[in-house]
Structures are given as C-alpha cells and as structure tokens.
Design an enzyme around this catalytic site. Structure first.
Site, PDB file in Angstrom:
ATOM      1  N   ASP A 111       0.821  -1.210   0.000  1.00  0.00           N
ATOM      2  CA  ASP A 111       0.000   0.000   0.000  1.00  0.00           C
ATOM      3  C   ASP A 111       0.856   1.261   0.000  1.00  0.00           C
ATOM      4  O   ASP A 111       2.023   1.247   0.394  1.00  0.00           O
ATOM      5  CB  ASP A 111      -0.879   0.034   1.254  1.00  0.00           C
ATOM      6  CG  ASP A 111      -2.110  -0.848   1.134  1.00  0.00           C
ATOM      7  OD1 ASP A 111      -2.167  -1.678   0.213  1.00  0.00           O
ATOM      8  OD2 ASP A 111      -3.014  -0.712   1.989  1.00  0.00           O
ATOM      9  N   HIS A 169      -6.018   2.862  -4.419  1.00  0.00           N
ATOM     10  CA  HIS A 169      -5.976   3.098  -2.968  1.00  0.00           C
ATOM     11  C   HIS A 169      -6.386   4.539  -2.641  1.00  0.00           C
ATOM     12  O   HIS A 169      -5.978   5.086  -1.616  1.00  0.00           O
ATOM     13  CB  HIS A 169      -4.573   2.802  -2.438  1.00  0.00           C
ATOM     14  CG  HIS A 169      -4.485   2.650  -0.947  1.00  0.00           C
ATOM     15  ND1 HIS A 169      -5.440   1.985  -0.192  1.00  0.00           N
ATOM     16  CD2 HIS A 169      -3.539   3.074  -0.057  1.00  0.00           C
ATOM     17  CE1 HIS A 169      -5.078   1.994   1.076  1.00  0.00           C
ATOM     18  NE2 HIS A 169      -3.938   2.662   1.206  1.00  0.00           N
ATOM     19  N   HIS A 183      -5.593   9.387   0.183  1.00  0.00           N
ATOM     20  CA  HIS A 183      -5.627   8.576   1.401  1.00  0.00           C
ATOM     21  C   HIS A 183      -6.547   9.130   2.502  1.00  0.00           C
ATOM     22  O   HIS A 183      -6.201   9.108   3.688  1.00  0.00           O
ATOM     23  CB  HIS A 183      -4.212   8.400   1.958  1.00  0.00           C
ATOM     24  CG  HIS A 183      -4.019   7.119   2.724  1.00  0.00           C
ATOM     25  ND1 HIS A 183      -4.322   7.009   4.067  1.00  0.00           N
ATOM     26  CD2 HIS A 183      -3.558   5.907   2.354  1.00  0.00           C
ATOM     27  CE1 HIS A 183      -4.038   5.784   4.479  1.00  0.00           C
ATOM     28  NE2 HIS A 183      -3.575   5.081   3.462  1.00  0.00           N
ATOM     29  N   HIS A 197       3.776  -2.194   3.141  1.00  0.00           N
ATOM     30  CA  HIS A 197       3.766  -0.841   2.575  1.00  0.00           C
ATOM     31  C   HIS A 197       5.073  -0.555   1.845  1.00  0.00           C
ATOM     32  O   HIS A 197       6.154  -0.868   2.346  1.00  0.00           O
ATOM     33  CB  HIS A 197       3.570   0.193   3.693  1.00  0.00           C
ATOM     34  CG  HIS A 197       2.222   0.114   4.348  1.00  0.00           C
ATOM     35  ND1 HIS A 197       1.903  -0.846   5.277  1.00  0.00           N
ATOM     36  CD2 HIS A 197       1.110   0.888   4.186  1.00  0.00           C
ATOM     37  CE1 HIS A 197       0.643  -0.672   5.666  1.00  0.00           C
ATOM     38  NE2 HIS A 197       0.144   0.366   5.037  1.00  0.00           N
TER      39      HIS A 197
END
Length: 229
Positions: free
Chosen positions: A51, A102, A106, A196
């Site tokens: 991510d 994604h 964010h 990540h």
C-alpha cells in the site's frame, strides 16, 4: 444312548451346518465399495500486497526483491503519488504486478461526500490507466474503512473491495524482525498480507521482505495476484 438323544444331536448338527452356510453366504454377499479419494489439501497460495506507493526510493527496492524471488504482488497505489512518480507505476506494471486503487489522497472514505468519493477513485483510475494501460477493478479503502456507503460507492464504480488478513503493522516501524515474525506467525493458505512500499520510511519493510519470501517459499507457499481484472 437313547434314540431321542441321538435325534437331538442330529438336529443340532444340521442347525450348525445351516448357520455356517448362512454366514458364508452373507460374507459372499458383502459389496466392496471403491476407496473414497482423500480430500486434496488447500492450495498453499498467499497474496502479497503493498500500500501507499509508489515511492521513488522504496518501490524499486521492493520490485528488485520480488524479481529476485520470482514473486508477483498487488500494489494499491495512491493517485497523487502516481501523478508525482508515473515512471515508478509504469515499472510496477511492466514487471507483471497488479496496480490497483488506494484512493487519490488517502482519506477515510467513510467521511467524504459522494462526489468526493467519486473523485478519489476515478482520478486515481485515470492516473493508473495512463501508466499501465488498464483500469483498476479493486479498491482498498484507506485504513480499511468500510461501511455501506463505501461498499455501494465502490460497486457503482465497478470496484470490488479488497482488504487483508495479515497485518504486521510495518507502517509503525516495529523493526525488521518483528515485521518478519508477525507475517510468518499469522500466515496460512489464502492469506492476504499487507505491507507498505510508500507513505514514509519503509526501510524496515524492505529489510524484512527477503526473509518473508524465502521462508514462505520453503514452506511450500506460492504467490498469486489478487483477483482484480
């Protein structure tokens, strides 16, 4: 011996012969059923995901390790990072990995308006499509934040929501050994592993990755892309 006793013995012998004959006949009538095949063990497949990228520093390091171990992964990228580092996203796609959505910046998608939700998703789609030639069909909401509005908004944009089942919390930088141990202790067939490659210092994640890949392979696991078209 009296004639009565002799008659009783003859009747007893006849009864015994009849009983034995019945047992033999019953044994011959037993049907032998074919053996039931053993149930196949669950395929030892795991799904490795990253991510918050792309990152010009850490994503190429992750890609090099994935290439070294012959592993493909699914990258959930942030739209504004794709805009800033398009070549890195292009590299991810060119190496056979999956690039998925994604969000743009964010946010917690449970807390944005419907129009903001649509922008967060569609703007990211456009940036990813420009670099990979494909439009993401999976959405990973930031923070794993999902409710009815997020589900319906994602479905309305043709997206399936993909979360995770193994979270070593590498974003908190607990150390290479902790990241590696948390993954290896929790993983099982079908696990979706969350790591990540962006959003901060990911040096510990990069350092933990070889041990994770090497150990899982030694345990007989294979790696697959999440089912995003």
């Amino acid at each position: 011996m009296s004639s009565a006793r002799r008659a009783d013995r003859r009747r007893g012998r006849r009864a015994a012969r009849v009983a034995v004959g019945a047992l033999v006949a019953a044994a011959a009538a037993v049907v032998v059923l074919p053996a039931v095949p053993a149930q196949a063990a669950p395929a030892k497949v795991v799904y490795l995901t990253f991510d918050d990228g792309p990152s010009p520093r850490y994503t190429p390091q992750v890609l090099a390790l994935l290439s070294q171990y012959g592993v493909r992964a699914t990258f959930f990228e942030i739209g504004q990072n794709v805009a800033a580092y398009p070549g890195v996203t292009r590299q991810v796609g060119a190496q056979g990995h999956s690039v998925q959505n994604h969000s743009w910046s964010h946010p917690d998608l449970r807390k944005v308006s419907k129009s903001a939700f649509q922008y967060q998703v569609t703007a990211t789609d456009a940036r990813i499509r420009a670099q990979t030639g494909t439009t993401p069909t999976c959405l990973r909401p930031p923070y794993g934040g999902v409710n009815g509005a997020v589900r319906s908004g994602a479905a309305g944009l043709g997206k399936s929501i993909q979360l995770w089942s193994v979270d070593p919390q590498d974003w908190a930088r607990p150390g290479r050994a902790a990241i590696e141990r948390r993954v290896l202790d929790a993983v099982k067939p079908g696990s979706v592993i969350l790591l990540h490659d962006g959003g901060g210092d990911r040096g510990q994640t990069v350092a933990a990755l070889p041990g994770i890949l090497r150990t899982l392979k030694s345990r007989g696991y294979t790696f697959a892309l999440l089912p995003c078209r």
